[in-house]
Design a protein around this motif. Structure first.
Motif, PDB file in Angstrom:
ATOM      1  N   GLY A   1      -3.263  -4.222 -24.539  1.00 51.47           N
ATOM      2  CA  GLY A   1      -2.689  -2.878 -24.550  1.00 51.47           C
ATOM      3  C   GLY A   1      -1.637  -2.701 -23.470  1.00 51.47           C
ATOM      4  N   TYR A   2      -1.936  -3.225 -22.301  1.00 57.86           N
ATOM      5  CA  TYR A   2      -0.967  -3.117 -21.208  1.00 57.86           C
ATOM      6  C   TYR A   2       0.280  -3.934 -21.509  1.00 57.86           C
ATOM      7  N   ASN A   3       0.051  -5.157 -21.991  1.00 56.59           N
ATOM      8  CA  ASN A   3       1.177  -6.031 -22.284  1.00 56.59           C
ATOM      9  C   ASN A   3       2.030  -5.501 -23.424  1.00 56.59           C
ATOM     10  N   GLY A   4       1.392  -4.719 -24.328  1.00 54.81           N
ATOM     11  CA  GLY A   4       2.121  -4.186 -25.471  1.00 54.81           C
ATOM     12  C   GLY A   4       2.936  -2.945 -25.180  1.00 54.81           C
ATOM     13  N   VAL A   5       2.761  -2.361 -23.997  1.00 51.68           N
ATOM     14  CA  VAL A   5       3.541  -1.186 -23.635  1.00 51.68           C
ATOM     15  C   VAL A   5       5.002  -1.581 -23.478  1.00 51.68           C
ATOM     16  N   SER A   6       5.843  -0.940 -24.228  1.00 49.38           N
ATOM     17  CA  SER A   6       7.255  -1.285 -24.212  1.00 49.38           C
ATOM     18  C   SER A   6       7.879  -1.028 -22.850  1.00 49.38           C
ATOM     19  N   ARG A   7       8.590  -2.021 -22.368  1.00 46.80           N
ATOM     20  CA  ARG A   7       9.342  -1.872 -21.128  1.00 46.80           C
ATOM     21  C   ARG A   7      10.838  -1.774 -21.404  1.00 46.80           C
ATOM     22  N   ASN A   8      11.151  -1.571 -22.694  1.00 43.95           N
ATOM     23  CA  ASN A   8      12.547  -1.458 -23.079  1.00 43.95           C
ATOM     24  C   ASN A   8      13.078  -0.062 -22.772  1.00 43.95           C
ATOM     25  N   LEU A   9      14.388   0.017 -22.602  1.00 37.57           N
ATOM     26  CA  LEU A   9      15.074   1.292 -22.423  1.00 37.57           C
ATOM     27  C   LEU A   9      15.740   1.660 -23.735  1.00 37.57           C
ATOM     28  N   TYR A  10      15.773   2.967 -24.027  1.00 43.71           N
ATOM     29  CA  TYR A  10      16.293   3.431 -25.307  1.00 43.71           C
ATOM     30  C   TYR A  10      17.292   4.568 -25.117  1.00 43.71           C
ATOM     31  N   CYS A  11      18.263   4.589 -26.020  1.00 45.56           N
ATOM     32  CA  CYS A  11      19.200   5.701 -26.104  1.00 45.56           C
ATOM     33  C   CYS A  11      18.925   6.472 -27.394  1.00 45.56           C
ATOM     34  N   PRO A  12      18.909   7.800 -27.339  1.00 48.34           N
ATOM     35  CA  PRO A  12      18.692   8.575 -28.577  1.00 48.34           C
ATOM     36  C   PRO A  12      19.886   8.451 -29.519  1.00 48.34           C
ATOM     37  N   VAL A  13      19.607   8.174 -30.772  1.00 47.01           N
ATOM     38  CA  VAL A  13      20.637   8.102 -31.805  1.00 47.01           C
ATOM     39  C   VAL A  13      20.636   9.379 -32.632  1.00 47.01           C
ATOM     40  N   MET A  14      19.428   9.885 -32.920  1.00 41.75           N
ATOM     41  CA  MET A  14      19.300  11.117 -33.689  1.00 41.75           C
ATOM     42  C   MET A  14      17.950  11.749 -33.401  1.00 41.75           C
ATOM     43  N   VAL A  15      17.961  13.032 -33.114  1.00 38.14           N
ATOM     44  CA  VAL A  15      16.742  13.829 -32.999  1.00 38.14           C
ATOM     45  C   VAL A  15      16.971  15.080 -33.834  1.00 38.14           C
ATOM     46  N   ASP A  16      16.317  15.169 -34.975  1.00 44.68           N
ATOM     47  CA  ASP A  16      16.587  16.254 -35.928  1.00 44.68           C
ATOM     48  C   ASP A  16      15.280  16.940 -36.297  1.00 44.68           C
ATOM     49  N   ASP A  17      15.189  18.229 -35.996  1.00 38.90           N
ATOM     50  CA  ASP A  17      14.016  19.022 -36.405  1.00 38.90           C
ATOM     51  C   ASP A  17      14.352  19.982 -37.543  1.00 38.90           C
ATOM     52  N   PHE A  18      15.554  19.842 -38.107  1.00 40.05           N
ATOM     53  CA  PHE A  18      16.012  20.599 -39.274  1.00 40.05           C
ATOM     54  C   PHE A  18      16.090  22.106 -39.022  1.00 40.05           C
ATOM     55  N   SER A  19      16.081  22.500 -37.752  1.00 36.79           N
ATOM     56  CA  SER A  19      16.184  23.925 -37.432  1.00 36.79           C
ATOM     57  C   SER A  19      17.557  24.478 -37.780  1.00 36.79           C
ATOM     58  N   LYS A  20      18.553  23.598 -37.892  1.00 34.28           N
ATOM     59  CA  LYS A  20      19.908  24.020 -38.242  1.00 34.28           C
ATOM     60  C   LYS A  20      20.304  23.567 -39.639  1.00 34.28           C
ATOM     61  N   GLY A  21      19.305  23.271 -40.448  1.00 36.48           N
ATOM     62  CA  GLY A  21      19.589  22.826 -41.806  1.00 36.48           C
ATOM     63  C   GLY A  21      19.770  21.327 -41.881  1.00 36.48           C
ATOM     64  N   LEU A  22      20.312  20.858 -42.986  1.00 34.62           N
ATOM     65  CA  LEU A  22      20.513  19.432 -43.229  1.00 34.62           C
ATOM     66  C   LEU A  22      21.940  19.064 -42.840  1.00 34.62           C
ATOM     67  N   ASP A  23      22.076  18.291 -41.776  1.00 39.14           N
ATOM     68  CA  ASP A  23      23.392  17.939 -41.240  1.00 39.14           C
ATOM     69  C   ASP A  23      24.086  16.942 -42.167  1.00 39.14           C
ATOM     70  N   PRO A  24      25.189  17.327 -42.827  1.00 37.94           N
ATOM     71  CA  PRO A  24      25.878  16.417 -43.757  1.00 37.94           C
ATOM     72  C   PRO A  24      26.580  15.266 -43.048  1.00 37.94           C
ATOM     73  N   GLN A  25      26.743  15.375 -41.712  1.00 35.69           N
ATOM     74  CA  GLN A  25      27.338  14.276 -40.970  1.00 35.69           C
ATOM     75  C   GLN A  25      26.363  13.115 -40.805  1.00 35.69           C
ATOM     76  N   ILE A  26      25.087  13.399 -41.007  1.00 35.58           N
ATOM     77  CA  ILE A  26      24.044  12.375 -40.860  1.00 35.58           C
ATOM     78  C   ILE A  26      23.387  12.041 -42.188  1.00 35.58           C
ATOM     79  N   TRP A  27      22.996  13.084 -42.923  1.00 31.15           N
ATOM     80  CA  TRP A  27      22.184  12.896 -44.110  1.00 31.15           C
ATOM     81  C   TRP A  27      23.032  12.874 -45.382  1.00 31.15           C
ATOM     82  N   GLN A  28      22.685  11.960 -46.257  1.00 30.40           N
ATOM     83  CA  GLN A  28      23.308  11.890 -47.572  1.00 30.40           C
ATOM     84  C   GLN A  28      22.238  12.005 -48.646  1.00 30.40           C
ATOM     85  N   LYS A  29      22.456  12.909 -49.607  1.00 26.54           N
ATOM     86  CA  LYS A  29      21.573  13.016 -50.759  1.00 26.54           C
ATOM     87  C   LYS A  29      22.031  12.017 -51.819  1.00 26.54           C
ATOM     88  N   GLU A  30      21.137  11.150 -52.212  1.00 25.78           N
ATOM     89  CA  GLU A  30      21.496  10.132 -53.186  1.00 25.78           C
ATOM     90  C   GLU A  30      21.357  10.673 -54.612  1.00 25.78           C
TER      91      GLU A  30
END
Length: 428
Positions: free
Chosen positions: A75-104
């Motif tokens: 469990g300890y060894n499996g804890v990620s030590r990587n660093l991350y940058c956010p690419v997208m955080v969407d809670d849909f409070s502003k609707g469906l962002d067409p710059q990100i989402w595509q309806k197929e």
């Protein structure tokens, strides 16, 4: 006690000592003379097998301690030590962002013969109080009961082939257009990662023959058509209830798709299931996630400690898949990842897809089990499904839709322009 204060003779005879009134009373014990006690355990010969009464419990104790230590270390060894940058955080409070989402928009069944036509209609994909809803609906029966041609090319069809965009109803031979309309979204426009993490908080649908899925697909088919360029299946499930023979909405699966052809897909090498405990995945929201690095990939539910499918990139996927040298026709297979790394084909940019499919002809719903109303090999499978709608449609009424509360994607530092100085470590 007699009138003169003395005890009856019968009582006096049972007493060992008489203490006159007014004198202190002391307890007298009969001490055992140790010299005269028999000690059979000294001379008795013990059975040699009795030692196992001590050895076996001690071995069990030591094994348990070792296992506990290993689990703590893992469990300890499996804890990620990587660093991350956010690419997208969407809670849909502003609707469906067409710059990100595509309806197929597609009618081809996405290569697995699903029965739905995906649309851009607000009837099938919409936001309700900050929650993304993908809801299937019946196709207009007039399009199924009369000869019809449905051509989506002028309506923004996103499919790659003619059969992805055009279908028809022929009342003579029994073929029909897709009997259900539903939705499929992707982030190809604005959110892709090569190594990182994805978390989708969702509540799965409840309804017969519904097929929800959360998947990562390659942004470019660098190594060839599916499944040569890979697919990361984070979550797939079935809307049928818990009594369904293959596992309904109380079971989800994760796997990797990879292989030299559609017939030879190595998904079975790491396909894993997870069963909800005393509930279904339709009862409440769950976090369906994946962590993906150049050394390993694993999926999880709610927390990284509850892993579903884990795959280490410790050998080439060609070796891991144990593929034959040729297909059934004798055509020789060529390793599409020969010049890649051990992570290939999972070493390219992938984007997220979220969909709610209906039915299929690829075996996801096994024939002749739990009242399945069609056979996969039947050329009129869609028609058989449509004709049985009075059986399955009522099961969709209560919770027959997919709900998505939030979607989060992070890029691992060192890739895709994510620099360590602007990245942070994720917990959980």
């Amino acid at each position: 006690m007699s009138m003169n204060g003395e005890r009856p003779a019968s009582n006096r005879s049972s007493m060992k000592t008489y203490t006159p009134p007014g004198k202190p009373k002391y307890f007298k014990s009969r001490r055992i003379d140790k010299k005269n006690i028999d000690k059979p355990w000294i001379t008795m010969k013990r059975d040699p097998r009795e030692i196992w009464q001590t050895v076996i419990p001690m071995c069990g104790f030591l094994v348990g301690m070792g296992l506990a230590a290993f689990l703590i270390w893992h469990g300890y060894n499996g804890v990620s030590r990587n660093l991350y940058c956010p690419v997208m955080v969407d809670d849909f409070s502003k609707g469906l962002d067409p710059q990100i989402w595509q309806k197929e928009v597609e009618v081809g069944g996405y290569g697995v013969g699903t029965f739905e036509a995906t649309t851009t209609s607000h009837e099938n994909i919409f936001i309700d109080n900050g929650t993304l809803i993908i809801r299937p609906t019946l196709t207009d029966r007039r399009l199924i009961e009369h000869d019809t041609i449905l051509d989506l090319r002028s309506a923004g069809c996103t499919g790659a082939s003619w059969t992805d965009c055009v279908t028809s109803t022929n009342t003579t031979n029994g073929t029909i257009i897709n009997p259900v309309r539903s939705g499929r979204l992707n982030t190809k426009r604005g959110a892709k990662i090569k190594y990182g993490r994805v978390e989708v908080t969702a509540k799965l649908p409840m309804g017969d023959w519904l097929w929800p899925s959360i998947t990562l697909l390659p942004a470019n088919n660098t190594y060839g058509e599916w499944p040569k360029s890979g697919e990361i299946s984070i979550m797939q499930s079935r809307g049928n209830n818990y009594t369904y023979a293959q596992g309904g909405n109380n079971v989800m699966t994760s796997c990797l798709h990879f292989g030299p052809s559609r017939e030879w897909d190595g998904w079975w090498r790491n396909n894993k299931k997870s069963t909800a405990y005393r509930e279904t995945f339709s009862d409440r929201f769950h976090k369906f996630g994946v962590e993906w690095t150049e050394k390993y990939i694993f999926t999880y539910i709610d927390t990284r400690l509850l892993q579903v499918a884990y795959q280490s990139f410790d050998k080439p996927f060609w070796d891991f898949g144990q593929f034959p040298t040729a297909d059934r026709n004798g055509t020789r297979f060529i390793n599409p990842w020969e010049y890649g790394t051990h992570a290939t084909p999972f070493d390219q940019d992938f984007y997220l897809t979220i969909r709610l499919s209906v039915g299929s002809t690829n075996g996801w719903f096994e024939d002749n089990r739990s009242g399945k109303p069609w056979l996969d090999a039947d050329t009129n499978a869609k028609l058989r499904f449509w004709q049985a709608r009075h059986q399955w449609l009522p099961s969709w009424q209560e919770k027959g839709w997919l709900e998505v509360e939030s979607v989060k994607m992070w890029q691992q530092a060192g890739y895709g322009g994510c620099r360590a100085e602007k990245a942070s470590r994720l917990v959980g």
